[in-house]
Design a protein around this motif. Structure first.
Motif, PDB file in Angstrom:
ATOM      1  N   UNK A  21      -7.554 -37.618 -40.608  1.00 40.76           N
ATOM      2  CA  UNK A  21      -8.427 -38.549 -41.340  1.00 40.76           C
ATOM      3  C   UNK A  21      -8.912 -39.714 -40.488  1.00 40.76           C
ATOM      4  N   UNK A  22      -8.341 -39.886 -39.296  1.00 40.52           N
ATOM      5  CA  UNK A  22      -8.714 -41.060 -38.491  1.00 40.52           C
ATOM      6  C   UNK A  22      -9.261 -40.661 -37.129  1.00 40.52           C
ATOM      7  N   UNK A  23      -9.705 -39.416 -37.005  1.00 40.68           N
ATOM      8  CA  UNK A  23     -10.109 -38.963 -35.676  1.00 40.68           C
ATOM      9  C   UNK A  23     -11.529 -39.371 -35.294  1.00 40.68           C
ATOM     10  N   UNK A  24     -12.326 -39.761 -36.292  1.00 43.70           N
ATOM     11  CA  UNK A  24     -13.675 -40.219 -35.952  1.00 43.70           C
ATOM     12  C   UNK A  24     -13.649 -41.721 -35.753  1.00 43.70           C
ATOM     13  N   UNK A  25     -14.039 -42.185 -34.584  1.00 47.94           N
ATOM     14  CA  UNK A  25     -14.184 -43.622 -34.358  1.00 47.94           C
ATOM     15  C   UNK A  25     -15.215 -43.853 -33.251  1.00 47.94           C
ATOM     16  N   UNK A  26     -15.737 -45.086 -33.247  1.00 48.05           N
ATOM     17  CA  UNK A  26     -16.748 -45.429 -32.251  1.00 48.05           C
ATOM     18  C   UNK A  26     -16.124 -46.399 -31.240  1.00 48.05           C
ATOM     19  N   UNK A  27     -15.982 -45.979 -29.969  1.00 53.89           N
ATOM     20  CA  UNK A  27     -15.417 -46.901 -28.981  1.00 53.89           C
ATOM     21  C   UNK A  27     -16.320 -48.134 -28.815  1.00 53.89           C
ATOM     22  N   UNK A  58     -25.755 -38.712 -38.470  1.00 56.00           N
ATOM     23  CA  UNK A  58     -25.072 -39.916 -38.959  1.00 56.00           C
ATOM     24  C   UNK A  58     -24.301 -40.584 -37.817  1.00 56.00           C
ATOM     25  N   UNK A  59     -23.695 -39.777 -36.951  1.00 55.81           N
ATOM     26  CA  UNK A  59     -22.957 -40.358 -35.819  1.00 55.81           C
ATOM     27  C   UNK A  59     -23.933 -41.116 -34.916  1.00 55.81           C
ATOM     28  N   UNK A 139     -18.299 -28.231 -28.520  1.00 54.82           N
ATOM     29  CA  UNK A 139     -18.218 -27.074 -29.410  1.00 54.82           C
ATOM     30  C   UNK A 139     -18.243 -27.470 -30.878  1.00 54.82           C
ATOM     31  N   UNK A 140     -17.910 -26.504 -31.729  1.00 58.07           N
ATOM     32  CA  UNK A 140     -17.982 -26.745 -33.177  1.00 58.07           C
ATOM     33  C   UNK A 140     -16.764 -27.521 -33.688  1.00 58.07           C
ATOM     34  N   UNK A 141     -15.679 -27.573 -32.887  1.00 60.01           N
ATOM     35  CA  UNK A 141     -14.452 -28.230 -33.353  1.00 60.01           C
ATOM     36  C   UNK A 141     -14.409 -29.725 -33.064  1.00 60.01           C
ATOM     37  N   UNK A 142     -15.347 -30.219 -32.240  1.00 64.89           N
ATOM     38  CA  UNK A 142     -15.188 -31.604 -31.783  1.00 64.89           C
ATOM     39  C   UNK A 142     -16.454 -32.458 -31.878  1.00 64.89           C
ATOM     40  N   UNK A 143     -17.296 -32.157 -32.862  1.00 63.28           N
ATOM     41  CA  UNK A 143     -18.510 -32.945 -33.098  1.00 63.28           C
ATOM     42  C   UNK A 143     -18.174 -34.437 -33.237  1.00 63.28           C
ATOM     43  N   UNK A 144     -17.037 -34.695 -33.939  1.00 60.42           N
ATOM     44  CA  UNK A 144     -16.675 -36.088 -34.225  1.00 60.42           C
ATOM     45  C   UNK A 144     -16.373 -36.892 -32.963  1.00 60.42           C
ATOM     46  N   UNK A 145     -16.244 -36.197 -31.823  1.00 60.19           N
ATOM     47  CA  UNK A 145     -15.949 -36.923 -30.585  1.00 60.19           C
ATOM     48  C   UNK A 145     -17.221 -37.294 -29.803  1.00 60.19           C
ATOM     49  N   UNK A 146     -18.383 -37.056 -30.400  1.00 63.75           N
ATOM     50  CA  UNK A 146     -19.634 -37.346 -29.700  1.00 63.75           C
ATOM     51  C   UNK A 146     -19.698 -38.789 -29.173  1.00 63.75           C
ATOM     52  N   UNK A 147     -19.258 -39.809 -29.949  1.00 64.44           N
ATOM     53  CA  UNK A 147     -19.314 -41.173 -29.393  1.00 64.44           C
ATOM     54  C   UNK A 147     -18.521 -41.298 -28.087  1.00 64.44           C
ATOM     55  N   UNK A 172     -11.574 -35.014 -41.664  1.00 67.40           N
ATOM     56  CA  UNK A 172     -12.205 -35.745 -42.776  1.00 67.40           C
ATOM     57  C   UNK A 172     -12.779 -37.052 -42.221  1.00 67.40           C
ATOM     58  N   UNK A 173     -13.766 -37.571 -42.923  1.00 68.87           N
ATOM     59  CA  UNK A 173     -14.258 -38.918 -42.586  1.00 68.87           C
ATOM     60  C   UNK A 173     -15.353 -38.947 -41.538  1.00 68.87           C
ATOM     61  N   UNK A 174     -15.947 -37.780 -41.206  1.00 70.88           N
ATOM     62  CA  UNK A 174     -17.106 -37.818 -40.305  1.00 70.88           C
ATOM     63  C   UNK A 174     -18.289 -38.286 -41.149  1.00 70.88           C
ATOM     64  N   UNK A 175     -19.065 -39.268 -40.682  1.00 66.29           N
ATOM     65  CA  UNK A 175     -20.171 -39.725 -41.515  1.00 66.29           C
ATOM     66  C   UNK A 175     -21.227 -38.625 -41.684  1.00 66.29           C
TER      67      UNK A 175
END
Ligand code: SAM
Ligand code: SF4
Length: 473
Positions: A21-27, A58-59, A139-147, A172-175
């Motif tokens: 739930x906390x894996x998406x963040x913006x450095x 959204x990211x 890849x498809x598993x790590x979109x949330x790491x784009x920032x 969870x929690x990807x915008x």
């Protein structure tokens, strides 16, 4: 650098999926990196990719980038790719040529390559060896790491490839920035464990993992608060929803709980015939806000070919499910997917497919020529049917499919149907929307009806669409 690996992608363990739930963040380093800059995103393939692109958008906007529809004006160009068939693949490789040209004229442009093609071992290697100017491959598993990847590129302009061949978690929690104000995609599960022998999806999207019911219901409730009329529950094989959760809660339960939220319209894709229970049919029939439309891919009318495809049902079982759906919902529209030219498909097998189309008279069918995908079992099967024969079969099938699509649409002439008016039509001065049975209708009406479910009288029908006038007017 992390490249994908086909052998790892095949692995399925008994480990339960982890919900993060906390894996998406913006450095901090990239907080406002997009200020006064634009991104362009091009999406290929299925609804899953369309929804992933809503997350990516959204990211990007979280980083203060603005969207542009003009690739020539973009500071970041993102290709969200599809690996399902060779032609999708060729289109992407063609587009890379155009992106390269833009990148050469402006080396500040950042290029991102993501989606299912990035998950292919051969493609990621090719990008590493021959397309070094592609900045980020994810890849498809790590979109949330784009920032994080953009932050890395900001510090050091070296190609960053990170593609994981893993079973995958639930993030969870990807915008999300939705393309529509009225209709929303809601992921209910990710991945697929069916391993149909022709299909690359289980390798590119990981194992089947269901979101928790409460997370899905919360999302739907928030969409209702935001004024949405329609949700489409998304998964490669939605009927198997919940099987991995061990909570004795399946698709029928989820459909019922989503129906009880009171949202106007509920759809779901895609249904695999194997997991379609009578309980599900009863729930769909019971609730007016679950739309009477089911996309039920058959793939072939030959039980012999279905077995080679590892589809786990025979032609007779499919027909019996089809009839059961119609028994509970006589007006339910049913569409399908069909592949022609699977390795070893004889004239007799193909005739079985034509026969079943003649028998079931689908509302619509998406038809494809079999395309070998590297690493899948079918790609190693002997395929001695010429491309010319495959094209002729496709053509013959399409003629039949179109005949029934038109025939089914004709039943709507002069009828009054409910349409959610969702946008401008491609036809001048008209708006468009879909009936509950998923028929595309071009409506002559005022703009004020946008976002409303209205009564429309059908005045004319074609194979792929209908025309109508609003009853209020
Ligand atoms: N999960 C869905 C199901 O089981 O029906 C379908 C997912 S796939 C994105 C959509 C369709 O693409 C499939 O139903 C199939 O007809 C087609 N397809 C998949 N792999 C293919 C291949 N290698 N060649 C041709 N068509 C393919
Ligand atoms: Fe592919 Fe079969 Fe899974 Fe559908 S069910 S995604 S066709 S493997």
């Amino acid at each position: 650098m992390n490249l994908p690996n086909l052998n790892d992608a095949r692995i399925r363990t008994k480990e339960k999926s982890i919900i993060k739930r906390d894996d998406y963040f913006v450095p901090l380093s990239v907080k406002n990196i997009g200020f006064n800059k634009k991104y362009y995103i091009l999406t290929y393939g299925c609804q899953m990719n369309v929804h992933d692109s809503e997350n990516i958008s959204a990211i990007m906007e979280d980083l203060k980038y603005c969207k542009t529809l003009d690739m020539d004006k973009a500071d970041v160009i993102i290709l969200n790719t599809c690996a399902i068939r060779e032609n999708a693949h060729n289109k992407v490789m063609g587009m890379l040529g155009r992106v390269k040209h833009l990148r050469e004229s402006n080396p500040n442009i950042i290029t991102v390559f993501c989606g299912c093609m990035a998950q292919e071992e051969g493609i990621s290697r090719e990008l590493k060896d021959k397309y070094k100017w592609v900045d980020i491959v994810m890849g498809t598993h790590n979109i949330h790491k784009l920032p994080i990847y953009l932050s890395n590129i900001n510090e050091d302009r070296k190609q960053d490839i990170e593609v994981f061949s893993i079973e995958g978690d639930i993030i969870e929690g990807i915008p999300v920035k939705r393309d529509s104000k009225y209709k929303a995609w809601v992921n209910i599960m990710y991945g697929c464990d069916k391993f149909c022998t022709y299909c690359i999806v289980p390798y590119t999207r990981g194992k089947q993992r269901s979101r928790l019911p409460e997370d899905i219901i919360n999302e739907v409730n928030n969409l209702i608060k935001d004024g949405y009329n329609e949700v489409t529950l998304l998964g490669q094989n939605v009927n198997a929803y919940g099987k991995d959760l061990d909570i004795n809660y399946g698709m029928a339960n989820l459909l019922e709980d989503v129906a009880k939220t009171g949202i106007d319209r509920i759809r779901f894709v895609t249904s695999h015939p194997w997991d379609f229970t009578t309980d599900m049919i009863k729930i769909i029939a019971k609730y007016d806000n679950i739309m009477p439309y089911i996309h039920l891919p058959i793939q072939s009318g030959s039980s012999r070919i279905l077995k080679l495809m590892n589809r786990r049902y025979t032609k007779e079982e499919y027909v019996s499910l089809f009839n059961k759906i119609r028994e509970y919902m006589p007006n339910c529209s049913i569409s399908t997917d069909i592949i022609v030219g699977f390795p070893g498909e004889t004239e007799e097998d193909f005739q079985d497919t034509l026969d079943i189309v003649n028998m079931l008279k689908f509302d619509l069918a998406y038809t494809f020529i079999y395309s070998p995908r590297e690493g899948t079992p079918a790609s190693k099967m002997k395929d001695d049917i010429s491309l010319d024969t495959k094209k002729k079969r496709l053509d013959k099938l399409n003629k039949l499919v179109n005949k029934y699509a038109l025939m089914n649409n004709k039943k709507y002439i002069d009828k009054v149907v409910k349409v959610l008016i969702e946008g401008e039509s491609l036809k001048k001065n008209k708006f468009m929307g879909y009936t509950d049975t998923m028929k595309l209708v071009n409506v002559s009406c005022d703009k004020k009806y946008l976002g409303q479910i209205v009564d429309v009288k059908i005045t004319d029908v074609k194979t792929w669409s209908m025309d109508g006038v609003i009853c209020d007017d």
